[in-house]
Enzyme design. Sequence first.
Site: not given
Ligand code: RIB
Length: 313
Positions: A242
């Site tokens: 992500h």
């Molecule tokens: O949904 C993904 C996000 O949530 C990313 O930033 C991961 O690190 C968590 O914080």
Amino acid sequence: MPRPLIIDCDPGQDDAVALLLAMANPAAFDLLGVTVVAGNVPLSLTAHNACVIRELAGRADLPVFAGCPRPMLVSPRSAAHIHGEGGLEGADLPVPIQPLDPRHAVVWLIETLRTAKQSVTLATLGPLTNLATALVMAPDIAGKIERLVMMGGTIGAGNVTPVAEFNVYADPHAAAVVFGAGLDLTMIGLDVTHQAPATPARIERIAAKGTKAALAVAGLLRFYSARYAAAGRGDLAGAPLHDPCVIAYLLAPGLFAGHQMHVEVDVSDPIDLGRTRCDRAPRDGHKVNSMVMERVDAEGYFTLIAEALARLP
Ligand code: RIB
Ligand code: CA
């Protein structure tokens, strides 16, 4: 000229890779500081983890600031089942020597933006509590934010509820403040990040770079992917990477594509709490308030990360 950049995060294995990607590109970023928020794990751990990553990258000069220890209104949530109890499990990591800066992240953010000679780019990788609090305390800082690129939200399916993504769901009121602040906002949500799984082949490509940072990232991603599978997402080819999407977008926007949309955060309905309603054809008097990414060139993205990690110690 390198652009002034502040990263707000909640490390988290994917946050860690994003921080390393930014630190490996000093020609692109004048990284002013890292602010930390409670999110994946409690603030004491996310702050510690940010200092660990700073140590791994050999950047003891980079200030790290702890910010808000809990969301604005809702109860704190955790993602320790994905990131491990410590939030950064899976690799042999250094013990940080340099302490946290004693200033609160929100106070530092306001002071830094107010005194900045040029507008600053913000990259947020976790819940938006720090930025929203700063905007409420000092609305004038919006004029000093060049742009905000955030990992969060989703056009379609959620990852914490059927409709909500973790960073927004963890503090939906903060997200609503940020989306309503009139910033030049780019949203990189799950629709994009799920196109970029950390597959075994991609992890091995990273490990093959052989640097301490590359080997550490490979271990972090193996752990992170195993936890995703254990959490019932074995259908994915690997854990979605992500947060580094935010830094990759700033480095190589051509790897991404999206559309301008109106995004509204649901803060009322208990079923839809934290949902980011993304509308490509704003109606009911709504206006475009975000650029929402929809696609990524995953191979190009992982090549960018592998080559960056090869440049670190
Ligand atoms: O949904 C993904 C996000 O949530 C990313 O930033 C991961 O690190 C968590 O914080
Ligand atoms: Ca994060």
